[in-house]
Design a protein around this motif. Structure first.
Motif, PDB file in Angstrom:
ATOM      1  N   ASN A  65       0.851  -1.180   0.000  1.00 49.16           N
ATOM      2  CA  ASN A  65       0.000   0.000   0.000  1.00 49.16           C
ATOM      3  C   ASN A  65       0.896   1.242   0.000  1.00 49.16           C
ATOM      4  OD1 ASN A  65      -1.920   1.924   0.389  1.00 49.16           O
ATOM      5  ND2 ASN A  65      -3.035   0.764   1.928  1.00 49.16           N
ATOM      6  N   ALA A  66       1.547   1.461  -1.109  1.00 51.17           N
ATOM      7  CA  ALA A  66       2.585   2.477  -1.217  1.00 51.17           C
ATOM      8  C   ALA A  66       2.168   3.882  -0.789  1.00 51.17           C
ATOM      9  CB  ALA A  66       3.139   2.494  -2.633  1.00 51.17           C
ATOM     10  N   PRO A  67       1.007   4.401  -1.196  1.00 48.22           N
ATOM     11  CA  PRO A  67       0.713   5.790  -0.837  1.00 48.22           C
ATOM     12  C   PRO A  67       0.681   6.014   0.678  1.00 48.22           C
ATOM     13  CG  PRO A  67      -0.977   4.937  -2.322  1.00 48.22           C
ATOM     14  CD  PRO A  67      -0.050   3.818  -2.006  1.00 48.22           C
ATOM     15  N   LEU A  68       0.064   5.100   1.401  1.00 49.33           N
ATOM     16  CA  LEU A  68      -0.025   5.260   2.853  1.00 49.33           C
ATOM     17  C   LEU A  68       1.349   5.118   3.493  1.00 49.33           C
ATOM     18  CD1 LEU A  68      -1.565   5.617   5.468  1.00 49.33           C
ATOM     19  CD2 LEU A  68      -2.076   3.177   5.431  1.00 49.33           C
ATOM     20  N   ILE A  69       2.099   4.114   3.095  1.00 52.85           N
ATOM     21  CA  ILE A  69       3.415   3.883   3.688  1.00 52.85           C
ATOM     22  C   ILE A  69       4.341   5.058   3.414  1.00 52.85           C
ATOM     23  CG2 ILE A  69       5.438   2.372   3.722  1.00 52.85           C
ATOM     24  CD1 ILE A  69       2.748   1.236   4.944  1.00 52.85           C
ATOM     25  N   VAL A  70       4.377   5.514   2.172  1.00 52.92           N
ATOM     26  CA  VAL A  70       5.232   6.653   1.823  1.00 52.92           C
ATOM     27  C   VAL A  70       4.826   7.881   2.625  1.00 52.92           C
ATOM     28  CG1 VAL A  70       5.819   8.278  -0.026  1.00 52.92           C
ATOM     29  CG2 VAL A  70       5.865   5.821  -0.453  1.00 52.92           C
ATOM     30  N   PHE A  71       3.523   8.150   2.688  1.00 53.24           N
ATOM     31  CA  PHE A  71       3.056   9.315   3.436  1.00 53.24           C
ATOM     32  C   PHE A  71       3.463   9.215   4.900  1.00 53.24           C
ATOM     33  CE2 PHE A  71      -0.053  11.222   6.250  1.00 53.24           C
ATOM     34  CZ  PHE A  71       0.053  12.547   5.867  1.00 53.24           C
ATOM     35  N   LEU A  72       3.226   8.070   5.517  1.00 48.73           N
ATOM     36  CA  LEU A  72       3.550   7.914   6.930  1.00 48.73           C
ATOM     37  C   LEU A  72       5.043   8.031   7.172  1.00 48.73           C
ATOM     38  CD1 LEU A  72       1.089   5.058   7.873  1.00 48.73           C
ATOM     39  CD2 LEU A  72       0.916   7.471   8.491  1.00 48.73           C
ATOM     40  N   GLN A  73       5.842   7.452   6.289  1.00 48.38           N
ATOM     41  CA  GLN A  73       7.285   7.566   6.461  1.00 48.38           C
ATOM     42  C   GLN A  73       7.746   9.019   6.327  1.00 48.38           C
ATOM     43  OE1 GLN A  73       8.500   4.644   3.587  1.00 48.38           O
ATOM     44  NE2 GLN A  73       8.813   3.097   5.174  1.00 48.38           N
ATOM     45  N   GLN A  74       7.162   9.744   5.404  1.00 46.96           N
ATOM     46  CA  GLN A  74       7.547  11.142   5.222  1.00 46.96           C
ATOM     47  C   GLN A  74       7.146  11.995   6.419  1.00 46.96           C
ATOM     48  OE1 GLN A  74       5.545  12.099   1.588  1.00 46.96           O
ATOM     49  NE2 GLN A  74       7.299  11.543   0.319  1.00 46.96           N
ATOM     50  N   HIS A  75       5.994  11.687   7.011  1.00 46.73           N
ATOM     51  CA  HIS A  75       5.470  12.580   8.038  1.00 46.73           C
ATOM     52  C   HIS A  75       5.641  12.084   9.464  1.00 46.73           C
ATOM     53  CE1 HIS A  75       3.884  15.444   5.214  1.00 46.73           C
ATOM     54  NE2 HIS A  75       3.493  14.437   4.483  1.00 46.73           N
ATOM     55  N   PHE A  76       6.061  10.860   9.643  1.00 43.45           N
ATOM     56  CA  PHE A  76       6.287  10.373  10.994  1.00 43.45           C
ATOM     57  C   PHE A  76       7.745  10.046  11.247  1.00 43.45           C
ATOM     58  CE2 PHE A  76       1.747   9.887  10.914  1.00 43.45           C
ATOM     59  CZ  PHE A  76       1.372  10.081  12.230  1.00 43.45           C
ATOM     60  N   GLU A  77       8.389   9.282  10.383  1.00 47.23           N
ATOM     61  CA  GLU A  77       9.738   8.807  10.661  1.00 47.23           C
ATOM     62  C   GLU A  77      10.791   9.901  10.568  1.00 47.23           C
ATOM     63  OE1 GLU A  77      10.401   5.365   8.170  1.00 47.23           O
ATOM     64  OE2 GLU A  77       9.763   4.076   9.814  1.00 47.23           O
ATOM     65  N   LYS A  78      10.528  10.952   9.838  1.00 46.37           N
ATOM     66  CA  LYS A  78      11.557  11.955   9.622  1.00 46.37           C
ATOM     67  C   LYS A  78      11.373  13.200  10.488  1.00 46.37           C
ATOM     68  CE  LYS A  78      12.412  10.353   5.000  1.00 46.37           C
ATOM     69  NZ  LYS A  78      12.297  10.584   3.592  1.00 46.37           N
ATOM     70  N   VAL A  79      10.575  13.077  11.518  1.00 48.06           N
ATOM     71  CA  VAL A  79      10.351  14.223  12.385  1.00 48.06           C
ATOM     72  C   VAL A  79      10.693  13.848  13.816  1.00 48.06           C
ATOM     73  CG1 VAL A  79       8.522  15.182  10.953  1.00 48.06           C
ATOM     74  CG2 VAL A  79       7.927  13.639  12.804  1.00 48.06           C
ATOM     75  N   GLU A  80      10.951  14.853  14.605  1.00 40.97           N
ATOM     76  CA  GLU A  80      11.124  14.625  16.032  1.00 40.97           C
ATOM     77  C   GLU A  80       9.798  14.101  16.577  1.00 40.97           C
ATOM     78  OE1 GLU A  80      14.014  15.169  17.831  1.00 40.97           O
ATOM     79  OE2 GLU A  80      14.877  15.470  15.846  1.00 40.97           O
ATOM     80  N   LEU A  81       9.843  13.590  17.773  1.00 41.00           N
ATOM     81  CA  LEU A  81       8.616  13.076  18.378  1.00 41.00           C
ATOM     82  C   LEU A  81       7.527  14.132  18.314  1.00 41.00           C
ATOM     83  CD1 LEU A  81      10.021  11.376  21.567  1.00 41.00           C
ATOM     84  CD2 LEU A  81       9.330  10.293  19.443  1.00 41.00           C
ATOM     85  N   TYR A  82       6.341  13.703  17.954  1.00 41.27           N
ATOM     86  CA  TYR A  82       5.233  14.637  17.971  1.00 41.27           C
ATOM     87  C   TYR A  82       4.918  15.006  19.413  1.00 41.27           C
ATOM     88  CZ  TYR A  82       4.205  14.196  13.039  1.00 41.27           C
ATOM     89  OH  TYR A  82       4.284  14.263  11.690  1.00 41.27           O
ATOM     90  N   LYS A  83       4.605  16.259  19.610  1.00 42.46           N
ATOM     91  CA  LYS A  83       4.238  16.715  20.951  1.00 42.46           C
ATOM     92  C   LYS A  83       3.055  15.901  21.459  1.00 42.46           C
ATOM     93  CE  LYS A  83       2.676  20.880  23.283  1.00 42.46           C
ATOM     94  NZ  LYS A  83       2.254  22.257  23.073  1.00 42.46           N
ATOM     95  N   ASN A  84       2.108  15.632  20.556  1.00 46.49           N
ATOM     96  CA  ASN A  84       0.952  14.815  20.926  1.00 46.49           C
ATOM     97  C   ASN A  84       0.330  14.221  19.666  1.00 46.49           C
ATOM     98  OD1 ASN A  84      -0.700  16.883  19.789  1.00 46.49           O
ATOM     99  ND2 ASN A  84      -0.563  18.000  21.718  1.00 46.49           N
ATOM    100  N   ALA A  85      -0.612  13.321  19.886  1.00 46.88           N
ATOM    101  CA  ALA A  85      -1.241  12.624  18.758  1.00 46.88           C
ATOM    102  C   ALA A  85      -1.911  13.597  17.796  1.00 46.88           C
ATOM    103  CB  ALA A  85      -2.252  11.607  19.279  1.00 46.88           C
ATOM    104  N   SER A  86      -2.478  14.662  18.313  1.00 48.26           N
ATOM    105  CA  SER A  86      -3.205  15.575  17.428  1.00 48.26           C
ATOM    106  C   SER A  86      -2.280  16.202  16.383  1.00 48.26           C
ATOM    107  CB  SER A  86      -3.960  16.646  18.213  1.00 48.26           C
ATOM    108  OG  SER A  86      -3.081  17.458  18.941  1.00 48.26           O
ATOM    109  N   ASP A  87      -0.990  16.395  16.695  1.00 49.62           N
ATOM    110  CA  ASP A  87      -0.049  16.929  15.708  1.00 49.62           C
ATOM    111  C   ASP A  87       0.089  15.967  14.527  1.00 49.62           C
ATOM    112  OD1 ASP A  87       0.413  19.114  17.321  1.00 49.62           O
ATOM    113  OD2 ASP A  87       2.321  18.367  18.098  1.00 49.62           O
ATOM    114  N   GLY A  88       0.273  14.678  14.819  1.00 51.33           N
ATOM    115  CA  GLY A  88       0.385  13.686  13.752  1.00 51.33           C
ATOM    116  C   GLY A  88      -0.913  13.522  12.997  1.00 51.33           C
ATOM    117  N   ILE A  89      -2.015  13.549  13.715  1.00 48.71           N
ATOM    118  CA  ILE A  89      -3.332  13.400  13.093  1.00 48.71           C
ATOM    119  C   ILE A  89      -3.621  14.572  12.157  1.00 48.71           C
ATOM    120  CG2 ILE A  89      -5.812  13.444  13.606  1.00 48.71           C
ATOM    121  CD1 ILE A  89      -5.088  11.650  16.075  1.00 48.71           C
TER     122      ILE A  89
END
Length: 157
Positions: A18-42
């Motif tokens: 499921n490339a679009p979801l995986i690519v999106f999540l990797q771009q927006h989750f793995e390459k950032v510092e810890l999110y302050k909270n879930a709402s930032d990632g959401i």
């Protein structure tokens, strides 16, 4: 990867494709510092795959959990079931992202006598949030349907 970055754990072989979801999540989750909270990632997810794109009958968004939780580990799966929740507990997951909604039909009771109630209880007890993105992900620009069209070699006309 920086040790302070959010980690993505993918547990479904079906979802690996499921490339679009995986690519999106990797771009927006793995390459950032810890999110302050879930709402930032959401917010990142919902900017790309808005909830208003979901069909009226669908149930998407944060279905279980606390918007204020820190997100250090994300588990991505097609759907949440007992083995997924157990794995999330064992791996200290903070957020489970599913394609299929975990809660789909109206629930009159949430208790530990039935499977769904037990799983919700375990998620809350272990401070694990669960987010589902279904038809909003399917039909969004660069979503699942666009990915399938690309894989099949069709062009947008």
């Amino acid at each position: 990867m920086d040790k302070s970055a959010t980690k993505i754990i993918i547990i479904d072989d079906e979802l690996r494709s499921n490339a679009p979801l995986i690519v999106f999540l990797q771009q927006h989750f793995e390459k950032v510092e810890l999110y302050k909270n879930a709402s930032d990632g959401i917010k990142k997810i919902e900017n790309k795959y808005p909830l208003n794109l979901a069909y009226d009958w669908d149930n998407v968004g944060l279905l279980v959990g606390d918007f204020d939780n820190k997100i250090k580990k994300v588990l991505v799966t097609l759907e949440a079931n007992e083995s997924v929740v157990e794995e999330a507990i064992q791996k200290n997951i903070d957020l489970i992202i599913t394609h299929h909604p975990f809660i789909f039909r109206k629930m009159n009771k949430i208790n530990t006598k039935d499977l769904k109630g037990r799983l919700i209880h375990k998620l809350i007890k272990n401070d694990i949030a669960l987010y589902s993105m279904h038809t909003n992900f399917d039909i969004a620009f660069d979503g699942l349907n666009d990915y399938f069209m690309e894989v099949m070699g069709f062009e947008n006309t």
